[in-house]
Write an enzyme that holds these catalytic residues in place. Structure first.
Site, mmCIF file in Angstrom:
data_model
loop_
_atom_site.group_PDB
_atom_site.id
_atom_site.type_symbol
_atom_site.label_atom_id
_atom_site.label_comp_id
_atom_site.label_asym_id
_atom_site.label_seq_id
_atom_site.Cartn_x
_atom_site.Cartn_y
_atom_site.Cartn_z
ATOM 1 N N GLU A 59 26.863 20.710 0.318
ATOM 2 C CA GLU A 59 27.102 21.200 1.681
ATOM 3 C C GLU A 59 28.554 21.032 2.120
ATOM 4 O O GLU A 59 29.095 21.894 2.817
ATOM 5 C CB GLU A 59 26.175 20.505 2.677
ATOM 6 C CG GLU A 59 24.726 20.975 2.641
ATOM 7 C CD GLU A 59 23.882 20.276 1.580
ATOM 8 O OE1 GLU A 59 24.438 19.434 0.840
ATOM 9 O OE2 GLU A 59 22.681 20.566 1.488
ATOM 10 N N ALA A 83 18.668 21.914 9.789
ATOM 11 C CA ALA A 83 19.827 21.486 10.588
ATOM 12 C C ALA A 83 20.359 20.128 10.150
ATOM 13 O O ALA A 83 21.557 19.873 10.227
ATOM 14 C CB ALA A 83 19.449 21.462 12.067
ATOM 15 N N PHE A 85 20.947 19.011 7.376
ATOM 16 C CA PHE A 85 21.905 19.056 6.265
ATOM 17 C C PHE A 85 23.306 19.439 6.743
ATOM 18 O O PHE A 85 24.279 19.308 6.012
ATOM 19 C CB PHE A 85 21.448 20.020 5.167
ATOM 20 C CG PHE A 85 20.033 19.774 4.700
ATOM 21 C CD1 PHE A 85 19.471 18.506 4.790
ATOM 22 C CD2 PHE A 85 19.264 20.801 4.179
ATOM 23 C CE1 PHE A 85 18.161 18.273 4.380
ATOM 24 C CE2 PHE A 85 17.963 20.566 3.762
ATOM 25 C CZ PHE A 85 17.404 19.307 3.863
ATOM 26 N N HIS A 128 14.508 15.489 8.552
ATOM 27 C CA HIS A 128 14.445 16.950 8.445
ATOM 28 C C HIS A 128 14.029 17.581 9.775
ATOM 29 O O HIS A 128 13.400 18.636 9.791
ATOM 30 C CB HIS A 128 13.430 17.378 7.371
ATOM 31 C CG HIS A 128 13.904 17.217 5.964
ATOM 32 N ND1 HIS A 128 14.171 16.003 5.404
ATOM 33 C CD2 HIS A 128 14.156 18.125 4.990
ATOM 34 C CE1 HIS A 128 14.554 16.167 4.149
ATOM 35 N NE2 HIS A 128 14.562 17.443 3.861
HETATM 36 C C1 LIG Z 1 21.619 17.175 1.508
HETATM 37 C C2 LIG Z 1 20.418 18.001 1.231
HETATM 38 N N1 LIG Z 1 20.548 19.328 1.016
HETATM 39 C C3 LIG Z 1 19.477 20.096 0.756
HETATM 40 C C4 LIG Z 1 18.220 19.546 0.717
HETATM 41 C C5 LIG Z 1 17.000 20.418 0.466
HETATM 42 N N2 LIG Z 1 16.428 20.120 -0.856
HETATM 43 C C6 LIG Z 1 15.394 19.288 -1.009
HETATM 44 S S1 LIG Z 1 14.982 19.060 -2.596
HETATM 45 C C7 LIG Z 1 16.190 20.095 -3.131
HETATM 46 C C8 LIG Z 1 16.373 20.357 -4.585
HETATM 47 C C9 LIG Z 1 16.676 19.115 -5.319
HETATM 48 O O1 LIG Z 1 16.775 19.385 -6.672
HETATM 49 P P1 LIG Z 1 16.927 18.222 -7.731
HETATM 50 O O2 LIG Z 1 17.952 17.250 -7.259
HETATM 51 O O3 LIG Z 1 17.126 18.842 -9.039
HETATM 52 O O4 LIG Z 1 15.536 17.445 -7.684
HETATM 53 P P2 LIG Z 1 14.087 18.020 -8.034
HETATM 54 O O5 LIG Z 1 13.582 18.676 -6.805
HETATM 55 O O6 LIG Z 1 14.214 18.927 -9.177
HETATM 56 O O7 LIG Z 1 13.297 16.787 -8.334
HETATM 57 C C10 LIG Z 1 16.897 20.605 -2.053
HETATM 58 C C11 LIG Z 1 18.009 21.551 -2.133
HETATM 59 C C12 LIG Z 1 18.112 18.163 0.981
HETATM 60 N N3 LIG Z 1 16.916 17.547 1.012
HETATM 61 N N4 LIG Z 1 19.201 17.414 1.207
#
Ligand SMILES: Cc1ncc(C[n+]2csc(CCOP(=O)(O)OP(=O)(O)O)c2C)c(N)n1
Lengths: 323, 313
Positions: A59, A83, A85, A128
């Site tokens: 971000e 929001a 994030f 969240h």
């Molecule tokens: C700072 C932030 N940005 C975006 C998100 C939304 N989000 C939740 S899980 C995720 C994907 C995470 O992927 P990864 O780190 O590969 O873990 P996995 O879900 O594969 O276990 C995202 C983008 C978040 N929770 N926190």
């Protein structure tokens, strides 16, 4: 006029601004969150190959990229998604975008749009569920738009893109299914024009975003009790349409402000201050606020419901102020 | 050996039950299941001491269970009951049970890595030979917090185990859409952090890699990076139709199911019999059922609870 859903109007706005202006690109594409309606965004991907980008979970870098690209002549729309994030982009939003025009002596500007989904969502818990609009409002240099109807989301999104200022479009996933009349063509709603969404003479309810819908619901119920509430939708916090608020207070003499921010230093607090400073002589009763309690958002559903500004709470407050 | 198997079955049974309860709306919120990734949690925590500290992210159930958090308190938390490990205030993404060494989970991707940096810093300051371990996904590897943390951990030789669960996806897009780097362990090399990439569906391989890293950290050797190649057999969150991946890919990974694979190995080696294997599964399922049952009778938090614990004192 045709009626469409809020979600459809939003996607239409994105499509139309992209058609109209080649400088617009989308960085991130969850404008409809996890709602099943998000399939609508597929059409945008198809129509504008090369202009929709899916960023990594970076971000800070992404918001900085958008601010820099805007300074260099593009009109990026960044979807920050939830929001909460946006805090990871705060250095770029608050410290760079908001300041750049002023700091550069007017040589530069950052006409970027940041899109966020704010508020309680049912189980989003403390990390969240943020409503950061008041925090953003405390930062001179940012424009803030909060649509509350299908027509407004289309017109305000278009205006956000036209604006030469960095703009935050603060949206709410619980609005996506709302239906309403929306013009077919691309149009803008000028910033700084609140709208009276319901005329009334007894009490003014000032609200924004989802809270406008809640206020309308409460106002509808209040009719049966002989209370005629006026609902004013701020639509933009910056610029703020003071006049529409003050005119309404002058008419009704009573003000209830509804806001999904936490109560202390929230949007409601600023509107209450406006009433105290510039509308005091018109008030027949102390101003009342209906806002989210000053606690981190709890996960447990009975607790989340308890802190939420609901139509019932608005109704109870209207009754109180009418007493 | 059977303990590893039991832990994995417990995680699997727990999450299958969570999915069932979610369908009945008895648990709610954003739920990220780790079905298919159990070997990472089980193998890693088996190599850690009770006094070592673990930090997790938005997919934390397996890590909490493997670190010894009471299962009934986890079920209760996911249902938002007062008997939950966080009194119903945190939910699935924000589990915490510091007395077990499971310090916390966070819903902020990358945030866990930075928090773990501090936990490792505290371990080092206390000079008790404790180590910290952080579980995160491949997606977190693109966050600023991740890169800043790698640098500081290396610079200050913190006893931190970076455990990357590379399941190939972040939300709905493959790793290749997020970074040109296919192995996240390569980031560690830049900072001179010892690293290993292991088969994350091989519980023994995970355990060995973590044991080595923990020993190094205890001896003052600083951080290590262990990348575990794995796959989530469910969608990103409960309710995700997961249309973004090929069915063949999914069925391929199903054949590499870490639990069945380990069970088969044990039987083949003669470590135990088929019957014993099945008994382990049955016991795990029974204890999970009992925990779910117990949790379902927990009280809802009273609304007076809503304003408590915002501040100390
Ligand atoms: C700072 C932030 N940005 C975006 C998100 C939304 N989000 C939740 S899980 C995720 C994907 C995470 O992927 P990864 O780190 O590969 O873990 P996995 O879900 O594969 O276990 C995202 C983008 C978040 N929770 N926190």
């Amino acid at each position: 006029m045709r009626e469409i859903t809020y979600a459809e109007a939003k996607v239409e706005a994105l499509r139309d601004v992209m058609r109209a202006d080649r400088r617009v690109c989308l960085i991130g594409s969850y404008f409809l969150g996890l709602s099943p309606r998000r399939v609508l965004l597929e059409d945008i991907r198809k129509e504008f190959p090369g202009r929709v980008f899916d960023p990594p979970i970076s971000e800070g870098g992404v918001c900085g990229l958008a601010v820099g690209a805007a300074m260099a002549g593009l009109r990026p729309i960044v979807d920050v998604t939830t929001a909460s994030f946006l805090f990871h982009g705060f250095p770029q939003v608050i410290n760079e975008a908001a300041n750049v025009r002023y700091m550069s002596g007017g040589q530069l500007s950052a006409p970027v749009v940041f899109h966020i989904l704010h508020g309680l969502r049912g189980g989003g818990a403390a990390q969240h569920s943020h409503s950061p609009q008041a925090m953003l409002w405390n930062t001179p240099g940012l424009e803030i738009a909060l649509p509350a109807s299908p027509r407004d989301v289309k017109g305000l999104l278009a205006e956000a893109v036209h604006s030469d200022n960095p703009t935050i479009v603060v949206d709410h996933a619980r609005l996506f299914e709302v239906k309403g009349e929306v013009p077919e063509e691309l149009f803008s709603i000028p910033f700084g024009r609140a709208e009276v969404k319901r005329n009334g003479r007894d009490v003014t309810i000032v609200a924004s975003s989802l809270m406008v819908q809640r206020a309308l619901e409460a106002a509808g119920t209040a009719v049966a009790e002989g209370i005629d509430a006026e609902v004013v939708d701020l639509r933009t916090l910056v610029p703020l349409d003071k006049q529409t608020v003050l005119t309404s207070i002058a008419k009704t003499g009573r003000l209830v402000v509804v806001d999904e921010c936490h109560r202390s230093c929230g949007v409601a607090a600023e509107i209450a201050a406006l009433a105290a400073e510039e509308g005091f002589s018109q008030l027949k009763a102390p101003v009342k606020r209906v806002a989210t309690l000053d606690v981190p958002v709890p996960f447990s559903q009975p607790l989340e419901r308890y802190i939420e500004p609901t139509a019932e709470k608005i109704l109870a407050t209207i009754r109180e102020i009418m007493r | 050996m059977l303990r590893l198997l039991r832990t994995m079955w417990t995680i699997r049974a727990f999450e299958e039950k969570v999915s069932e309860l979610f369908g009945r709306r008895e648990v709610h919120g954003l739920l990220h299941l780790s079905i298919g990734q159990e070997a990472v949690a089980a193998g890693a925590c088996a190599a850690l001491r009770t006094t070592d500290r673990v930090v997790s992210g938005h997919r934390p159930h397996g890590h909490a269970i493997a670190k010894g958090v009471d299962i009934a308190s986890l079920f209760a938390e996911l249902a938002g009951r007062e008997t939950g490990c966080c009194r119903g205030k945190g939910g699935s993404m924000h589990l915490a049970a510091p007395t077990t060494g499971f310090v916390t989970a966070t819903g902020i991707v990358g945030g866990n890595v930075a928090l773990a940096l501090g936990v490792a810093f505290a371990c080092k300051e206390r000079e008790k030979q404790e180590v910290a371990a952080v579980f995160f996904g491949d997606g977190a590897g693109q966050s600023g917090a991740f890169h800043e943390s790698l640098n500081i951990a290396a610079l200050w030789k913190l006893p931190l185990l970076f455990i990357c669960e590379n399941n190939g996806y972040a939300e709905f897009t493959p790793l290749s859409a997020h970074t040109p780097i296919s192995q996240l362990a390569r980031h560690a090399e830049t900072y001179g952090i010892p690293s290993a990439t292991v088969d994350g569906n091989d519980v023994l391989a995970v355990r060995t890699a973590i044991s080595d890293a923990a020993a190094r950290a205890r001896a003052g050797g600083g951080p290590s990076f262990i990348e575990c190649m794995t796959y989530r057999l469910r969608g990103h969150y409960e309710g995700d139709p997961a249309k973004y991946r090929e069915l063949s890919e999914l069925s391929d990974w199903k054949t590499k199911d870490p639990i069945r694979r380990f069970a088969a190995t044990l039987v083949k080696k003669g470590t135990c019999t088929h019957e014993q294997m099945r008994a382990v599964e049955a016991e795990a399922r029974a204890s999970v059922e009992a925990a779910a049952q117990k949790a379902s009778t927990g009280a809802w938090p009273s609304v007076d609870e809503v304003t408590t614990l915002v501040y100390a004192g």
